[in-house]
Motif scaffolding. Structure first.
Motif, short mmCIF file in Angstrom:
data_model
loop_
_atom_site.label_atom_id
_atom_site.label_comp_id
_atom_site.label_asym_id
_atom_site.label_seq_id
_atom_site.Cartn_x
_atom_site.Cartn_y
_atom_site.Cartn_z
N GLU A 57 0.82 -1.20 0.00
CA GLU A 57 0.00 0.00 0.00
C GLU A 57 0.87 1.27 0.00
O GLU A 57 0.39 2.35 -0.34
CB GLU A 57 -0.93 0.00 1.22
N GLY A 58 2.13 1.12 0.39
CA GLY A 58 3.06 2.24 0.37
C GLY A 58 4.02 2.17 -0.81
O GLY A 58 5.12 2.74 -0.76
N THR A 59 3.60 1.49 -1.88
CA THR A 59 4.39 1.38 -3.10
C THR A 59 3.48 1.60 -4.31
O THR A 59 2.29 1.86 -4.16
CB THR A 59 5.06 -0.01 -3.23
N ASN A 60 4.03 1.41 -5.51
CA ASN A 60 3.18 1.52 -6.70
C ASN A 60 2.59 0.18 -7.13
O ASN A 60 2.12 0.03 -8.24
CB ASN A 60 3.95 2.17 -7.87
N LYS B 97 -6.17 1.63 -6.91
CA LYS B 97 -4.89 1.92 -7.54
C LYS B 97 -4.82 1.26 -8.92
O LYS B 97 -5.24 0.10 -9.07
CB LYS B 97 -3.77 1.39 -6.64
N ASN C 198 9.02 6.76 -11.97
CA ASN C 198 8.83 7.40 -10.68
C ASN C 198 9.25 6.45 -9.55
O ASN C 198 9.36 5.23 -9.75
CB ASN C 198 7.38 7.81 -10.49
N TYR D 229 9.46 3.84 -6.56
CA TYR D 229 8.68 2.66 -6.18
C TYR D 229 7.92 2.95 -4.88
O TYR D 229 6.76 2.59 -4.74
CB TYR D 229 9.63 1.49 -6.00
N PHE D 230 8.57 3.59 -3.91
CA PHE D 230 7.97 3.84 -2.60
C PHE D 230 7.21 5.17 -2.57
O PHE D 230 7.56 6.11 -3.27
CB PHE D 230 9.05 3.89 -1.52
N THR D 231 6.17 5.21 -1.72
CA THR D 231 5.49 6.46 -1.40
C THR D 231 5.80 6.79 0.06
O THR D 231 6.34 5.96 0.80
CB THR D 231 3.97 6.35 -1.60
N ILE D 232 5.41 8.00 0.49
CA ILE D 232 5.69 8.38 1.88
C ILE D 232 4.91 7.53 2.87
O ILE D 232 5.27 7.44 4.05
CB ILE D 232 5.38 9.88 2.11
N PHE D 233 3.85 6.87 2.41
CA PHE D 233 3.03 6.03 3.29
C PHE D 233 3.79 4.78 3.74
O PHE D 233 3.47 4.19 4.77
CB PHE D 233 1.74 5.65 2.58
N GLN E 250 12.77 0.64 4.20
CA GLN E 250 12.92 1.17 2.84
C GLN E 250 14.40 1.31 2.48
O GLN E 250 14.83 0.93 1.38
CB GLN E 250 12.22 2.52 2.70
#
Length: 399
Positions: free
Chosen positions: A271-274, A312, A348, A350-354, A365
């Motif tokens: 959920e914290g990735t693409n 998503k 972009n 792979y990881f998001t701030i979540f 990470q």
């Protein structure tokens, strides 16, 4: 014996023994069947007598009738039928009837069945206010947890205990089995990364029921200003942490079955990735994939559905894996996370701030980006997990 009955002698004896054996086994099964806290009326109805009662609950707050599948009543309906003075309902993430998307704002309202006021604990305030608790003598907390730090029902429990402790309102926790209680694993949260998906220094999978966890919150003085709360846990009968339990209803819209619940601790990192975990399909938390992966073993297309209005990668072909037939996990699986990171072809990040909020640390990470192996990552969890297990011991009700 009459001559014509001789051929039936052994058969008759067999039937008698079979019936005796069958009744014995049935009696053992009945006596050994799990009885959740909500069903143990003799232990908590006396505590509610003459009191104005609040209930923190949702669609999982049910009482199964004689262990019959799909035959149950809601706790609120049951207590009202027993003349308990239920005055107000408090709702966590997903709403009182459990149909809202993950993260969707829940508004105050009225329960259509009982007419009782519903106070949202997933809106402007996640902690009940003094005004919202006015007129409540005792609070009953009954939510089906899944034993994972980022499943928000334990955060709701924290704020309910805190608010009630400040106002000297006793809390009764009606305990329910944890379907992921058979192991303890994952990074322990670092307090600088606290959020509603992680409030306490516990690992991702903590191996406790929500009743045991509530005792730990109070006992370890994790509430604001170390406030104390009068907590009574109504324990589960015939239960231990190794006893597998199939939930009678799904705990949230995107955890539809036992397999998804077992895979949830490992797949929720996505959920914290693409990478998608199957929201927008009927295989939520049993598959994963992305338009940007090279692995073409399995594919799916997310579309809006119940519990995921804006999934998503909506409308795009996602490539990944179908995990529905694998054996149940006995620990977190990091292989899928490491593999998809290596496969990722999207320009972009792979990881998001979540991701850091879910992991409870920036280290995971960083370790993945630096090429750590699963074994090397696990080694860095060892000391924190050992320390947590020592704390956990003090609050166990079941072994």
């Amino acid at each position: 014996m009459m001559p014509f009955l001789k051929p039936f002698k052994s058969t008759y004896l067999f039937l008698v023994l079979f019936l005796i054996f069958g009744m014995t086994i049935y009696g053992q099964k009945k006596n050994n069947s799990i009885e959740v806290g909500a069903e143990r009326f003799d232990l908590y109805l006396p505590l509610l007598e003459g009191k104005k009662v609040g209930i923190v609950g949702n669609h999982t707050s049910i009482i199964v009738k004689e262990n019959k599948e799909n035959d149950f009543t809601h706790l609120a309906d049951t207590l009202l039928s027993l003349k308990v003075q239920v005055k107000k309902l408090f709702s966590p993430e997903h709403g009182f009837r459990g149909s809202a998307d993950a993260g969707e704002l829940i508004v105050d309202g009225k329960d259509t069945k009982t007419g009782l006021e519903i106070v949202s604990l997933y809106a402007e305030n996640k902690k009940p206010t003094a005004a919202q608790l006015e007129g409540i003598d005792i609070m009953v907390f009954d939510l089906q947890d899944v034993g994972v730090r980022f499943f928000t029902y334990i955060s709701t429990l924290h704020y309910v205990l805190e608010a009630c402790g400040e106002l000297n309102i006793p809390v009764i926790i009606l305990d329910r089995p944890n379907p992921n209680a058979h192991y303890i694993d994952g990074p322990v949260l670092e307090l600088e990364h606290t959020s509603f998906v992680g409030l306490h220094r516990v690992p991702v999978v903590y191996g406790m029921t929500i009743g045991e966890y509530g005792q730990m919150i109070v006992g370890e003085k994790w509430l604001l200003n170390e406030v104390q709360c009068d907590v009574t846990v109504i324990p589960i009968k015939n239960y231990n942490h190794k006893k597998r339990y199939s939930l009678p209803v799904k705990p949230s819209p995107n955890l539809p079955n036992d397999k998804s619940i077992n895979l949830y601790p490992s797949l929720c990192f996505f959920e914290g990735t693409n990478v998608s975990v199957g929201r927008g399909t009927e295989m939520q938390f049993q598959i994963y994939g992305s338009p940007f992966l090279n692995d073409r073993e399995f594919q799916f297309i997310p579309k809006p559905n119940n519990g995921s209005k804006f999934p998503k990668h909506e409308g795009l072909i996602c490539y990944g894996k179908d995990l529905r037939e694998i054996e149940d996990l006995e620990q977190l699986n990091l292989e899928w996370l490491l593999d998809t990171y290596q496969q990722n072809t999207y320009e972009n990040p792979y990881f998001t701030i979540f991701f850091t909020k879910l992991a409870g640390t920036k280290k995971l990470q960083e370790q993945i980006e630096q090429g750590f192996t699963e074994k090397e990552i696990r080694k860095t969890w060892r000391d924190d997990l050992r320390d947590f297990k020592e704390i956990r011991k003090k609050y166990l009700i079941y072994r």
